[in-house]
Design a protein around this motif. Structure first.
Motif, PDB file in Angstrom:
ATOM      1  N   UNK A  21       0.813  -1.224   0.000  1.00  0.00           N
ATOM      2  CA  UNK A  21       0.000   0.000   0.000  1.00  0.00           C
ATOM      3  C   UNK A  21       0.848   1.276   0.000  1.00  0.00           C
ATOM      4  N   UNK A  22       2.139   1.138   0.196  1.00  0.00           N
ATOM      5  CA  UNK A  22       3.029   2.289   0.357  1.00  0.00           C
ATOM      6  C   UNK A  22       2.966   3.249  -0.822  1.00  0.00           C
ATOM      7  N   UNK A  23       2.998   4.518  -0.495  1.00  0.00           N
ATOM      8  CA  UNK A  23       3.035   5.561  -1.505  1.00  0.00           C
ATOM      9  C   UNK A  23       1.675   5.987  -2.016  1.00  0.00           C
ATOM     10  N   UNK A  24       0.628   5.407  -1.496  1.00  0.00           N
ATOM     11  CA  UNK A  24      -0.700   5.750  -1.997  1.00  0.00           C
ATOM     12  C   UNK A  24      -1.744   5.798  -0.906  1.00  0.00           C
ATOM     13  N   UNK A  25      -2.998   5.913  -1.352  1.00  0.00           N
ATOM     14  CA  UNK A  25      -4.115   5.979  -0.417  1.00  0.00           C
ATOM     15  C   UNK A  25      -4.490   4.571   0.018  1.00  0.00           C
ATOM     16  N   UNK A  26      -4.316   4.299   1.291  1.00  0.00           N
ATOM     17  CA  UNK A  26      -4.553   2.978   1.867  1.00  0.00           C
ATOM     18  C   UNK A  26      -5.840   2.913   2.675  1.00  0.00           C
ATOM     19  N   UNK A  27      -6.656   3.933   2.584  1.00  0.00           N
ATOM     20  CA  UNK A  27      -7.847   4.020   3.432  1.00  0.00           C
ATOM     21  C   UNK A  27      -8.761   2.814   3.258  1.00  0.00           C
ATOM     22  N   UNK A  28      -9.076   2.483   2.025  1.00  0.00           N
ATOM     23  CA  UNK A  28     -10.011   1.380   1.782  1.00  0.00           C
ATOM     24  C   UNK A  28      -9.460   0.066   2.327  1.00  0.00           C
ATOM     25  N   UNK A  29      -8.198  -0.228   2.042  1.00  0.00           N
ATOM     26  CA  UNK A  29      -7.589  -1.463   2.535  1.00  0.00           C
ATOM     27  C   UNK A  29      -7.534  -1.467   4.068  1.00  0.00           C
ATOM     28  N   UNK A  30      -7.215  -0.328   4.649  1.00  0.00           N
ATOM     29  CA  UNK A  30      -7.141  -0.207   6.108  1.00  0.00           C
ATOM     30  C   UNK A  30      -8.493  -0.513   6.749  1.00  0.00           C
ATOM     31  N   UNK A  31      -9.557   0.030   6.176  1.00  0.00           N
ATOM     32  CA  UNK A  31     -10.890  -0.180   6.751  1.00  0.00           C
ATOM     33  C   UNK A  31     -11.456  -1.558   6.413  1.00  0.00           C
ATOM     34  N   UNK A  32     -11.120  -2.094   5.244  1.00  0.00           N
ATOM     35  CA  UNK A  32     -11.604  -3.431   4.877  1.00  0.00           C
ATOM     36  C   UNK A  32     -11.094  -4.494   5.848  1.00  0.00           C
ATOM     37  N   UNK A  33      -9.849  -4.355   6.254  1.00  0.00           N
ATOM     38  CA  UNK A  33      -9.250  -5.320   7.169  1.00  0.00           C
ATOM     39  C   UNK A  33      -9.835  -5.165   8.567  1.00  0.00           C
TER      40      UNK A  33
ATOM     41  N   UNK B  27     -16.247   8.503   1.473  1.00  0.00           N
ATOM     42  CA  UNK B  27     -16.529   8.234   2.879  1.00  0.00           C
ATOM     43  C   UNK B  27     -16.329   6.751   3.148  1.00  0.00           C
ATOM     44  N   UNK B  28     -15.628   6.441   4.202  1.00  0.00           N
ATOM     45  CA  UNK B  28     -15.401   5.061   4.609  1.00  0.00           C
ATOM     46  C   UNK B  28     -15.902   4.883   6.026  1.00  0.00           C
ATOM     47  N   UNK B  29     -16.411   3.714   6.306  1.00  0.00           N
ATOM     48  CA  UNK B  29     -16.800   3.412   7.673  1.00  0.00           C
ATOM     49  C   UNK B  29     -15.592   2.870   8.411  1.00  0.00           C
ATOM     50  N   UNK B  30     -15.390   3.360   9.618  1.00  0.00           N
ATOM     51  CA  UNK B  30     -14.283   2.879  10.435  1.00  0.00           C
ATOM     52  C   UNK B  30     -14.643   1.504  10.979  1.00  0.00           C
ATOM     53  N   UNK B  31     -13.894   0.505  10.576  1.00  0.00           N
ATOM     54  CA  UNK B  31     -14.128  -0.874  10.993  1.00  0.00           C
ATOM     55  C   UNK B  31     -13.185  -1.190  12.141  1.00  0.00           C
ATOM     56  N   UNK B  32     -13.736  -1.208  13.352  1.00  0.00           N
ATOM     57  CA  UNK B  32     -12.910  -1.465  14.537  1.00  0.00           C
ATOM     58  C   UNK B  32     -12.986  -2.909  14.988  1.00  0.00           C
TER      59      UNK B  32
END
Length: 124
Positions: A70-82, A109-114
């Motif tokens: 994910x380095x160097x880019x927008x990782x938001x979707x991957x971060x929240x999917x996991x 908009x992404x939902x924060x998946x905790x």
């Protein structure tokens, strides 16, 4: 009584200066973030904020490969999917180096998946 004072060295930062520097986040362009995509310098964009996770590579529970992909880019979707715990999200603050420039920010908009308890709405 008079006390002689000597000037502080130039590299000495006062408490006030330190507080001001901490409150002023640096702003990065997406193009600059793109150049930090290897194990020597690993930056991620998550929710339009820029993180330098280089020192965290060896500690990441999912392995360094996940971060390097994910380095160097927008990782938001991957971060929240996991899904990441509240503790993991608190730990992120240690690696925050600034904000993404407004012209480069995502409006998604992404939902924060905790974790298994559900998702909370997170916009930014």
């Amino acid at each position: 009584m008079h006390f002689a004072t000597r000037p502080l060295p130039l590299d000495c930062v006062t408490v006030t200066q330190h507080r001001n520097m901490a409150s002023q986040k640096k702003v990065f362009r997406a193009e600059e973030v793109k150049s930090h995509k290897d194990s020597k310098s690993t930056w991620l964009i998550i929710h339009n904020q820029v993180y330098d996770v280089t020192k965290f590579l060896d500690e990441h529970p999912g392995g360094e490969e996940v971060l390097l992909e994910q380095a160097g880019g927008d990782s938001t979707e991957a971060f929240e999917d996991v899904g990441h715990s509240t503790d993991a999200r608190d730990l992120m603050k240690d690696y925050l180096i600034g904000d993404l420039h407004p012209d480069d920010q995502s409006s998604k908009n992404y939902q924060a998946n905790t974790g298994p308890l559900g998702r909370e709405q997170k916009t930014r």
